[in-house]
Design a protein around this motif. Structure first.
Motif, PDB file in Angstrom:
ATOM      1  N   ARG A  38     -53.232  63.212  53.404  1.00 48.71           N
ATOM      2  CA  ARG A  38     -54.138  63.321  54.559  1.00 48.71           C
ATOM      3  C   ARG A  38     -53.364  63.224  55.865  1.00 48.71           C
ATOM      4  NH1 ARG A  38     -57.081  59.534  51.589  1.00 48.71           N
ATOM      5  NH2 ARG A  38     -56.544  57.920  53.108  1.00 48.71           N
ATOM      6  N   TYR A  39     -52.422  62.293  55.933  1.00 48.09           N
ATOM      7  CA  TYR A  39     -51.622  62.127  57.144  1.00 48.09           C
ATOM      8  C   TYR A  39     -50.771  63.360  57.407  1.00 48.09           C
ATOM      9  CZ  TYR A  39     -52.721  57.139  57.739  1.00 48.09           C
ATOM     10  OH  TYR A  39     -53.352  55.945  57.967  1.00 48.09           O
ATOM     11  N   THR A  42     -53.103  66.010  58.862  1.00 42.62           N
ATOM     12  CA  THR A  42     -53.671  65.678  60.168  1.00 42.62           C
ATOM     13  C   THR A  42     -52.620  65.520  61.257  1.00 42.62           C
ATOM     14  OG1 THR A  42     -55.460  64.547  59.010  1.00 42.62           O
ATOM     15  CG2 THR A  42     -55.261  64.127  61.364  1.00 42.62           C
ATOM     16  N   TYR A  72     -53.252  58.746  63.267  1.00 40.31           N
ATOM     17  CA  TYR A  72     -54.195  59.380  62.348  1.00 40.31           C
ATOM     18  C   TYR A  72     -55.635  59.114  62.780  1.00 40.31           C
ATOM     19  CZ  TYR A  72     -56.679  60.451  58.026  1.00 40.31           C
ATOM     20  OH  TYR A  72     -57.555  60.972  57.105  1.00 40.31           O
ATOM     21  N   GLU A  75     -56.375  61.092  66.026  1.00 37.14           N
ATOM     22  CA  GLU A  75     -56.554  62.534  65.787  1.00 37.14           C
ATOM     23  C   GLU A  75     -57.874  62.814  65.077  1.00 37.14           C
ATOM     24  OE1 GLU A  75     -55.618  66.566  66.103  1.00 37.14           O
ATOM     25  OE2 GLU A  75     -54.862  64.809  67.157  1.00 37.14           O
ATOM     26  N   ASN A  76     -58.235  61.981  64.116  1.00 35.80           N
ATOM     27  CA  ASN A  76     -59.526  62.175  63.434  1.00 35.80           C
ATOM     28  C   ASN A  76     -60.690  62.023  64.406  1.00 35.80           C
ATOM     29  OD1 ASN A  76     -58.922  62.912  60.860  1.00 35.80           O
ATOM     30  ND2 ASN A  76     -58.956  60.855  60.029  1.00 35.80           N
ATOM     31  N   LEU A  79     -60.823  65.120  66.599  1.00 35.41           N
ATOM     32  CA  LEU A  79     -61.390  66.256  65.864  1.00 35.41           C
ATOM     33  C   LEU A  79     -62.899  66.119  65.685  1.00 35.41           C
ATOM     34  CD1 LEU A  79     -58.610  66.785  63.172  1.00 35.41           C
ATOM     35  CD2 LEU A  79     -59.115  68.248  65.143  1.00 35.41           C
TER      36      LEU A  79
END
Length: 163
Positions: A38-39, A42, A72, A75-76, A79
């Motif tokens: 995931r990292y 992302t 992380y 950024e999530n 988004l």
């Protein structure tokens, strides 16, 4: 099945515990690998290229790993706010962007994109246009879960808070 029914486990208690411990370790390893994946998706430029490096820092719980977690999450959150761009407020202001300040505030204050969207489209209260010390206009929209301030000229969401 008559002599050894399916309900009886032929292993000793020690063997059962060893198996469970092995499975817990495997699950932790797989969770760490999925987190690494995931990292990498992302924040590809900030995450190490290899899983072993990532795991070494994760197990040490050092500053690099903490920084990756922070990036992380940031950024999530950023988004999650992207679908707001292009929406329109109840007063007709078209949202053109979300400032990085809003993302930082959302992380620290705990409000969400859904709360912002509700405040934009179903506000309980709409403030008057205010001008700050630097001459920038803003208008507040207060919803059930969050409050936000929008620059009516640029359409940028400039700050927010949880209700």
């Amino acid at each position: 099945p008559r002599k050894n029914p399916f309900t009886n486990d032929p292993r000793s208690q020690k063997q059962i515990e060893a198996y469970r411990e092995k499975e817990r370790g495997r699950q932790k390893f797989l969770d760490a690998y999925r987190q690494f994946e995931r990292y990498r998706v992302t924040i590809p430029d900030d995450t190490p290229k290899t899983f072993n490096t990532f795991l070494k820092h994760k197990l040490a719980d050092d500053e690099k790993y903490s920084e990756w977690e922070r990036l992380y999450r940031w950024e999530n959150k950023r988004l999650s706010f992207q679908p707001l761009v292009g929406t329109q407020t109840l007063t007709g202001i078209k949202i053109t962007g979300v400032t990085s300040h809003v993302v930082d505030q959302a992380i620290s204050r705990g409000f969400t994109a859904e709360g912002i969207l509700d405040a934009l489209q179903n506000p309980a209260k709409i403030g008057k246009i205010k001008i700050d010390n630097e001459g920038r206009p803003s208008i507040q929209f207060i919803g059930a879960k969050a409050g936000i301030a929008v620059n009516p000229e640029s359409g940028n969401i400039i700050t927010g808070w949880k209700k």
